[in-house]
Design an enzyme around this catalytic site. Structure first.
Site, PDB file in Angstrom:
ATOM      1  N   GLU A 144       0.850  -1.185   0.000  1.00  0.00           N
ATOM      2  CA  GLU A 144       0.000   0.000   0.000  1.00  0.00           C
ATOM      3  C   GLU A 144       0.895   1.246   0.000  1.00  0.00           C
ATOM      4  O   GLU A 144       1.840   1.285   0.769  1.00  0.00           O
ATOM      5  CB  GLU A 144      -0.902   0.036   1.236  1.00  0.00           C
ATOM      6  CG  GLU A 144      -1.936   1.140   1.133  1.00  0.00           C
ATOM      7  CD  GLU A 144      -2.902   1.169   2.328  1.00  0.00           C
ATOM      8  OE1 GLU A 144      -2.719   0.406   3.291  1.00  0.00           O
ATOM      9  OE2 GLU A 144      -3.833   1.984   2.279  1.00  0.00           O
ATOM     10  N   GLY A 284       2.961   2.237  10.832  1.00  0.00           N
ATOM     11  CA  GLY A 284       2.712   1.432  12.029  1.00  0.00           C
ATOM     12  C   GLY A 284       2.555  -0.037  11.706  1.00  0.00           C
ATOM     13  O   GLY A 284       3.207  -0.892  12.302  1.00  0.00           O
ATOM     14  N   MET A 286       0.400  -2.962   8.593  1.00  0.00           N
ATOM     15  CA  MET A 286      -0.303  -3.091   7.320  1.00  0.00           C
ATOM     16  C   MET A 286      -1.212  -4.316   7.315  1.00  0.00           C
ATOM     17  O   MET A 286      -0.788  -5.401   7.706  1.00  0.00           O
ATOM     18  CB  MET A 286       0.748  -3.167   6.198  1.00  0.00           C
ATOM     19  CG  MET A 286       0.152  -3.309   4.820  1.00  0.00           C
ATOM     20  SD  MET A 286      -0.861  -1.849   4.380  1.00  0.00           S
ATOM     21  CE  MET A 286      -2.078  -2.645   3.345  1.00  0.00           C
ATOM     22  N   ASN A 288      -2.446  -6.463   5.165  1.00  0.00           N
ATOM     23  CA  ASN A 288      -2.455  -7.462   4.095  1.00  0.00           C
ATOM     24  C   ASN A 288      -3.321  -8.665   4.470  1.00  0.00           C
ATOM     25  O   ASN A 288      -3.248  -9.162   5.583  1.00  0.00           O
ATOM     26  CB  ASN A 288      -1.028  -7.956   3.843  1.00  0.00           C
ATOM     27  CG  ASN A 288      -0.026  -6.829   3.849  1.00  0.00           C
ATOM     28  OD1 ASN A 288      -0.120  -5.929   3.046  1.00  0.00           O
ATOM     29  ND2 ASN A 288       0.891  -6.862   4.808  1.00  0.00           N
ATOM     30  N   GLU A 321      -5.557  -3.229  12.512  1.00  0.00           N
ATOM     31  CA  GLU A 321      -5.237  -4.036  11.325  1.00  0.00           C
ATOM     32  C   GLU A 321      -6.204  -5.202  11.187  1.00  0.00           C
ATOM     33  O   GLU A 321      -6.645  -5.528  10.089  1.00  0.00           O
ATOM     34  CB  GLU A 321      -3.789  -4.541  11.367  1.00  0.00           C
ATOM     35  CG  GLU A 321      -2.728  -3.462  11.539  1.00  0.00           C
ATOM     36  CD  GLU A 321      -2.849  -2.277  10.596  1.00  0.00           C
ATOM     37  OE1 GLU A 321      -3.324  -2.459   9.452  1.00  0.00           O
ATOM     38  OE2 GLU A 321      -2.485  -1.149  11.007  1.00  0.00           O
ATOM     39  N   GLU A 343     -10.005   3.870   6.217  1.00  0.00           N
ATOM     40  CA  GLU A 343      -9.198   4.307   7.361  1.00  0.00           C
ATOM     41  C   GLU A 343     -10.017   5.023   8.435  1.00  0.00           C
ATOM     42  O   GLU A 343      -9.860   4.761   9.624  1.00  0.00           O
ATOM     43  CB  GLU A 343      -8.032   5.178   6.891  1.00  0.00           C
ATOM     44  CG  GLU A 343      -7.021   4.430   6.011  1.00  0.00           C
ATOM     45  CD  GLU A 343      -6.459   3.169   6.655  1.00  0.00           C
ATOM     46  OE1 GLU A 343      -6.601   2.982   7.883  1.00  0.00           O
ATOM     47  OE2 GLU A 343      -5.879   2.348   5.911  1.00  0.00           O
TER      48      GLU A 343
HETATM   49  N1  0A1 Z   1      -3.212   0.750   5.809  1.00  0.00           N
HETATM   50  C1  0A1 Z   1      -2.272   0.872   6.870  1.00  0.00           C
HETATM   51  C2  0A1 Z   1      -1.361   2.029   6.777  1.00  0.00           C
HETATM   52  C3  0A1 Z   1      -0.211   1.923   5.855  1.00  0.00           C
HETATM   53  C4  0A1 Z   1      -0.166   2.700   4.746  1.00  0.00           C
HETATM   54  C5  0A1 Z   1       0.946   2.712   3.940  1.00  0.00           C
HETATM   55  C6  0A1 Z   1       1.969   1.899   4.291  1.00  0.00           C
HETATM   56  O1  0A1 Z   1       3.099   1.874   3.527  1.00  0.00           O
HETATM   57  C7  0A1 Z   1       3.986   2.816   3.588  1.00  0.00           C
HETATM   58  C8  0A1 Z   1       1.940   1.103   5.395  1.00  0.00           C
HETATM   59  C9  0A1 Z   1       0.835   1.120   6.176  1.00  0.00           C
HETATM   60  C10 0A1 Z   1      -3.035   1.127   8.139  1.00  0.00           C
HETATM   61  O2  0A1 Z   1      -3.945   1.931   8.139  1.00  0.00           O
HETATM   62  O3  0A1 Z   1      -2.703   0.550   9.139  1.00  0.00           O
HETATM   63 ZN    ZN Z   2      -5.664   1.540   8.622  1.00  0.00          ZN
END
Ligand code: 0A1
Ligand code: ZN
Length: 876
Positions: A144, A284, A286, A288, A321, A343
């Protein structure tokens, strides 16, 4: 072969410019230009031949024309820094492809095809930490928002959903563990000490949710039985030395799974759920699918090395997560403008989770503190954007407090308007309607309307307009009625000079002066520029408590007497409003003209808070904490950091002197309770370290030995860090002893060494900037690890004495840092720009120095898209 294969230089290195390097003005991507992709990719198979130096990737894509899009004679696949080896369509090698910048374009006739693309990448050389990269000898991914294109050519956009099958092959000694999304299918040994594993994820997902991990890891394992009877194997994967610090993460995961079933009716949907902790990570964690990858900071915790706050942060991020499995994965985003869809909602879900587990009041106060210290400044600065932005140059810049935290506040308001039960119905409807889809914020709002029976026509402005609304309150008492006249204004923000009124739900209560009680709360909704609300049956003018629980993310300005604030700070039965009244007293003094009476009122309120036996010590400490500098800066018309330090620290000393005996005795009597397990211990530790801070502020000669004693006898990191935070701000042998001991005691624990840097960089000492310069030269400091960089420099940027040093040397330090990280790790670099971008709010002398540093960066040439977008926004 194709002449364009020469796009890869003789050694195979790409000679095309890396997409992160922008010699020209980066292009603007606009929300209104959304078009569905011409092709669908229902299935993808990835074959990895993994190595730290070189990894070979073979991607097999099944593609079919998208019936919802205009037909195209070719397919355009995103790429970034890839070495292309070969392209085949339906089993035939092809040479008629072409490159457009980093993209790969392959002509395709109508109908279904199988596309085969082989590429090579260099994980060890990947310093951006996007795509496939190496961390401590292991391999891991971050996709992401647009990292998948750094692994293979693909339509790297969230509205293309595919079923993934992943086969990894690697050296069995270096990479004994091979993980990917979904469920394991097969594994086995190969010749030459190699082995393989294959995973299959049955749930169609966008490329940003792809993940793989290969490394020498061990797992804490457990099981969870879902409400529907599915047996899930859970794993928390770490380096073997970290295994003893994984039990809290595992317990947090099980609590998250249970809570999401009970509170949102969401059940897990795979046989496996794995979490991997990685030491080098830009963010923080991710989400996946089935394979969450975490910054070690949000996994590892034990009492020796993690504070109470760290424990809560681990639990909160694990929850966040995990909750994404539904709000993000099962229902994902159509395009990146919809980021707040997943988010904002998921932040709200993780906040509610923590509230349910540990009490709503403290959590709400903390969440609002973060909103005000981080999001409010963003919303009033040069990078202000709506929670659903209209345009971007680099999407990584929009993982902001606005999209996340204000996004959560906006959904929280819908919940407040609907009521809990109707909100749950609407949330169920949203998941049911959009399961398996890439949805939009508009889809979410419509589900809220249909499921909860709300009319959100005007409410949609919260998605469209940037800026923190301001509400002024006037009161008129006549007969037995009180009339509140409320006026709202949403400030102009870049690109949005004119704003429309938004619906603002405000929970209010009116306290009777005689009885000191109120007769119930009312939710009023201010949805016009000006509106009056009358409440009768009051035999004397009541005391207004407004925006109780912080029902709306707005700034309230009201005329209220100091005595009434003292009353609310001592008596409001809504903990948030009580805390707020105390903060208003503090702000009035800290932001106003220095005023003996204003300070005296703070003393009177503090007296009542110290004497109130009904309070627990955590809430007491919360009520007695001073507002953070970031919020003081935000609420100042012209911020003078030097003067604010004198004023705020002076108030701390004054309170410390006034209640010297009380704070000393709290520090003594809370020693034993601070060693207790459970909430009582946590509450005591919080108050005890705060008391220590006040003792030291009043009299460093008394504070230092007390702090050293707390440090030496500490039973865990909360007490130890609490003591060291106080010592770090003092002078003398106690400080030196404790800092040296801390370093040697925890030398082999990176997360604790981060604290060692942070504690020193936070200190409000005269030459803290010089000390930070020295720390940057320390052998343990490295620019290659984002946690370490943040531990020193993000903290430095928030220290008014260091960052705002009148010489401008602090600004230069941050600008140098941005330039150093610019191409090495653009995301990390760009995060430092907004601190300089706030110059408009700072007194003119410093403002000029800040702006000059931004100009120096702008002129430095070859800026990453990330830094370039932030700097040009800041310069305006
Ligand atoms: N989706 C994750 C946040 C996230 C976004 C970008 C990243 O890469 C640099 C890593 C994590 C979350 O909201 O926790
Ligand atoms: Zn998130």
């Amino acid at each position: 072969s194709n002449p364009q294969t020469a796009a890869n230089g003789p050694s195979g290195a790409p000679i095309l410019p890396d997409a992160a390097r922008e010699p020209h003005e980066p292009a603007i991507i606009r929300r209104k230009d959304y078009e569905p992709f011409a092709w669908r990719v229902p299935e993808i198979r990835l074959d990895f031949d993994l190595g730290l130096e070189t990894t070979r990737v073979e991607a097999t894509l099944k593609v079919t024309p998208n019936p919802d899009a205009e037909a195209a004679p070719e397919i355009r696949l995103d790429g970034d820094g890839l070495v292309l080896e070969s392209v085949a369509v339906d089993g035939e090698q092809r040479t008629d492809w072409r490159r457009e910048g980093e993209a790969l374009i392959v002509p395709l006739s109508p109908g279904e095809h199988v596309l085969n693309v082989a590429t090579r990448i260099a994980p060890s050389a990947n310093t951006q930490l996007m795509g496939l990269y190496a961390s401590n000898g292991m391999l891991c991914t971050q996709c992401e928002a647009e990292g998948f294109r750094r692994i293979t050519f693909f339509p790297d956009r969230p509205d293309v959903l595919s079923v993934y099958t992943v086969r990894m092959e690697a050296d069995a000694g270096a990479f004994p563990v091979l993980l990917s999304n979904g469920n394991p299918v097969e594994q086995g040994t190969l010749e030459d000490g190699r082995h393989f594993a294959e995973w299959h994820d049955p749930w169609p997902k966008p490329s940003y949710l792809f993940a793989l991990v290969a490394g020498d890891l061990v797992a804490r394992t457990d099981r969870f039985t879902t409400c529907g009877g599915r047996e899930v194997e859970l794993g928390v994967w770490v380096r073997s030395e970290d295994l003893p610090r994984t039990s809290h993460a595992m317990e947090s995961l099980k609590r998250s799974m249970k809570w999401d079933e009970e509170t949102f009716g969401r059940e897990y949907d795979l046989d496996r759920f794995n979490i991997v902790a990685v030491g080098d990570f830009n963010m923080g964690a991710m989400e996946n699918k089935g394979l969450n990858i975490f910054n070690t900071k949000y996994v590892l915790a034990d009492e020796e090395t993690a504070t109470d706050d760290d424990f809560d942060a681990v639990e909160g991020v694990i929850g966040h997560e995990y909750f994404h499995n539904w709000s993000g994965n099962r229902v994902t985003c159509r395009d990146w403008f919809q980021l707040s869809l997943k988010e904002g909602f998921t932040v709200l879900r993780d906040q509610l989770f923590s509230q349910d587990l540990h009490g709503a009041a403290i959590k709400r106060i903390g969440d609002v503190r973060v909103l005000r210290a981080v999001q409010f400044p963003e919303d009033s600065g040069p990078f202000a954007h709506p929670i659903r932005p209209d345009s971007y140059k680099e999407i990584s810049n929009f993982y902001t407090a606005t999209v996340y935290n204000k996004g959560a506040e906006v959904i929280r308001m819908m919940r407040e308007l609907a009521g809990e039960a109707a909100f749950r119905k609407a949330s169920d409807l949203y998941f049911e309607r959009h399961d398996g889809e890439a949805a939009t914020c508009e889809d979410f709002v419509r589900s809220m309307e249909d499921g909860a029976g709300l009319d959100l026509a005007q409410f949609r402005r919260w998605y469209e307009q940037a800026g923190t609304p301001k509400v002024t309150v006037e009161q008129a008492y006549a007969g037995d009625a009180i009339t509140l006249t409320l006026r709202q204004s949403v400030p102009a923000t870049p690109g949005q000079p004119d704003k429309q009124p938004v619906p603002i739900p405000l929970k209010v209560a009116l306290f009777d002066r005689e009885s000191g009680a109120h007769s119930g709360e009312t939710l009023i909704v201010l949805d016009k520029a000006e509106q009056s609300f009358t409440f009768d049956g009051h035999t004397s003018a009541p005391i207004l408590s407004i925006n109780r629980g912080f029902t709306a993310p707005v700034v309230i300005e009201r005329e209220i007497s100091r005595d009434d604030l003292v009353f609310l700070a001592g008596n409001d039965d809504d903990s948030f409003a009580r805390h707020e009244a105390m903060q208003e007293l503090l702000l009035a003094y800290l932001l106003g003209d220095e005023n003996e009476d204003a300070r005296e009122a703070i003393g009177t309120a503090a007296e009542a808070i110290l004497a109130d036996d009904a309070l627990d010590h955590e809430m007491r400490a919360e009520l007695l904490s001073l507002p953070p500098f970031a919020y003081l800066a935000e609420r100042s018309e012209v911020y003078d950091p030097g003067a604010m330090v004198v004023r705020r620290e002076g108030l701390k000393t004054w309170l410390g002197e006034r209640f010297a005996d009380r704070f000393a005795s709290l520090h003594d009597t809370l020693e034993a309770p601070a060693r207790e397990a459970g909430p009582v211990g946590k509450q005591a530790r919080r108050m005890r370290s705060l008391a220590l801070g006040y003792v030291a502020a009043a009299d460093p000669a008394k504070g230092a030995p007390r702090a050293l004693a707390q440090y030496r006898e500490a039973q865990g990191m909360t007490e130890r860090q609490g003591a060291l935070a106080v010592l770090a701000g003092l002078d003398g042998p106690e400080r030196e002893e404790a800092l040296a001991d801390f370093y040697t005691r925890f030398a082999d624990n990176a997360l604790v060494i981060d604290k060692w840097f942070t504690l020193q960089a936070t200190a409000l000492r005269e030459d803290v900037l010089g000390e930070i310069e020295q720390l940057a030269q320390h052998p343990s400091f490295t620019m290659s690890n984002p946690n370490r960089v943040r531990a020193l420099y993000a903290v430095m940027a928030g220290n008014p004495l260091a960052f705002h040093d009148a010489s401008g040397a602090g600004y230069r330090m941050i600008a140098d840092l941005i330039l150093e990280l610019n191409l090495k790790n653009p995301q990390l670099a760009a995060r430092f720009v907004p601190s300089l971008g706030r110059y408009r709010r700072v007194e003119p002398g410093r403002a000029a120095l800040m702006r000059a540093e931004l100009e120096r960066i702008a002129e430095a040439g070859e800026l990453s898209r990330d830094v370039s977008e932030q700097v040009s926004a800041s310069l305006g």
